[in-house]
Design an enzyme around this catalytic site. Structure first.
Site, PDB file in Angstrom:
ATOM      1  N   ARG A 213       0.851  -1.181   0.000  1.00 26.98           N
ATOM      2  CA  ARG A 213       0.000   0.000   0.000  1.00 26.98           C
ATOM      3  C   ARG A 213       0.894   1.240   0.000  1.00 26.98           C
ATOM      4  O   ARG A 213       1.685   1.460   0.917  1.00 26.98           O
ATOM      5  CB  ARG A 213      -0.915  -0.004   1.221  1.00 26.98           C
ATOM      6  CG  ARG A 213      -1.626   1.318   1.513  1.00 26.98           C
ATOM      7  CD  ARG A 213      -2.515   1.808   0.386  1.00 26.98           C
ATOM      8  NE  ARG A 213      -3.512   0.875  -0.065  1.00 26.98           N
ATOM      9  CZ  ARG A 213      -4.700   0.693   0.529  1.00 26.98           C
ATOM     10  NH1 ARG A 213      -5.010   1.384   1.608  1.00 26.98           N
ATOM     11  NH2 ARG A 213      -5.569  -0.174   0.035  1.00 26.98           N
ATOM     12  N   GLU A 284      -4.836  -1.954  -7.811  1.00 28.50           N
ATOM     13  CA  GLU A 284      -6.013  -1.131  -7.497  1.00 28.50           C
ATOM     14  C   GLU A 284      -5.553   0.276  -7.144  1.00 28.50           C
ATOM     15  O   GLU A 284      -4.421   0.486  -6.690  1.00 28.50           O
ATOM     16  CB  GLU A 284      -6.808  -1.706  -6.314  1.00 28.50           C
ATOM     17  CG  GLU A 284      -7.455  -3.045  -6.578  1.00 28.50           C
ATOM     18  CD  GLU A 284      -8.282  -3.537  -5.400  1.00 28.50           C
ATOM     19  OE1 GLU A 284      -8.622  -2.725  -4.513  1.00 28.50           O
ATOM     20  OE2 GLU A 284      -8.583  -4.743  -5.370  1.00 28.50           O
TER      21      GLU A 284
END
Length: 324
Positions: A213, A284
């Site tokens: 992330r 994503e």
């Protein structure tokens, strides 16, 4: 300068304060002397074309879940244009209710409020699909409701990930190999017998080293990433799915990926974004309620929410200066 900062979020009573990014933002806003105003999505409303909410004054304390970590003051109806900043921190799924919230908040934006992230861009940037606007940054990917095309993709790439377009936290993600006897039923179930689009991507074995992330503030990445390592026997690295978060320095390749999407993020008013990267690829682009602030802050002595508010306050001050 002190500002009035509103936040639209799911019930604060249900968060885990030691790991909640929205809570980190609230703590930082309060530390700076800003007034906090709390709203849930269902509290928003339009009246005669103007945006309002049933809102509560809010105080927060950096305490554990076993202690009182928040407190409400008076609750009353307010015009949203009395706020300077509104943080949208409602979790997916992005359903019709979420859609209506963005329309109401877009009206507040038209009335001069800085809404983060931009409501129209939340509608435009589906967290699974948005990455496809940067084809040089993604693994082989297919989005379709057609079972034959999905089966063909699985047979071509041999080891694949199938996921819905409207879930979060690793929910309903399947790893499917070409010899899986359940391919047909998995596809039927996920697509509702061909009525709903899903995403297929090649399985990236680098997931074993972590689903990273990367947090970006106005297109600029934080220097450290959180590698979410899958639990034993899992293919999903999401913390919500049992993954373990390990902080790492951002790599040159990851900076390059950020550079490819940064101009679009800035143009779309996407101030706070979470990029998911496995190996060399973006999987994503999270724009609704990205997490991992508190984990990175604690591991590297950062203040990511502080960096965010530096950016938002500069945006407000520039807007005030242009109106003088």
């Amino acid at each position: 300068m002190a500002y009035r900062v509103g936040i639209v979020m799911d019930p604060i009573s249900g968060i885990k304060p030691h790991k909640d990014s929205s809570f980190a933002m609230l703590l930082e806003a309060q530390r700076r002397g800003h007034e906090l105003v709390y709203m849930q999505p269902e509290d928003l409303y339009l009246k005669n074309g103007q945006a309002y909410a049933i809102a509560s004054e809010l105080k927060v304390w950096d305490r554990s879940i076993e202690e009182q970590f928040y407190g409400f003051g008076a609750s009353h109806d307010i015009a949203l244009n009395t706020l300077d900043i509104i943080l949208i921190r409602q979790d997916p799924p992005f359903n019709n209710d979420y859609l209506y919230s963005t329309h109401i908040l877009e009206q507040a934006e038209a009335e001069g409020v800085l809404v983060v992230n931009k409501p129209q861009s939340l509608r435009d940037a589906n967290e699974k699909l948005f990455a496809s606007w940067f084809p040089e940054c993604i693994p082989p990917t297919l989005v379709t409701a057609n079972a034959d095309k999905l089966k063909e993709f699985v047979q071509t790439h041999l080891d694949t990930i199938l996921k819905p377009l409207d879930a979060m936290g690793g929910a309903s993600i399947f790893r499917v190999r070409n010899d899986d006897p359940n391919i047909s039923v998995i596809i039927e179930t996920m697509t509702g017998h061909g009525r709903h689009h899903i995403m297929a991507q090649t399985y990236l074995p680098e997931i074993k080293a972590g689903d990273k992330r990367i947090l970006l503030i106005n297109g600029e990445p934080i220097d450290y990433t959180l590698a979410r390592i899958p639990a034993e026997g899992e293919t999903r690295g999401n913390i919500a799915a049992g993954g373990t978060g390990v902080g790492m320095e951002i790599t040159a390749r990851e900076r390059w990926l950020c550079e490819q999407i940064a101009p679009t993020l800035k143009a779309k008013g996407l101030f706070f974004v979470g990029l998911d990267v496995i190996g060399d690829y973006i999987t994503e682009i999270n724009v609704t309620s990205p997490t991992c602030i508190r984990e990175l802050d604690s591991q590297f002595n950062l203040n990511i929410a502080g960096t965010l508010f530096d950016c938002l306050e500069a945006e407000l001050e520039a807007e005030l200066a242009s109106n003088r």
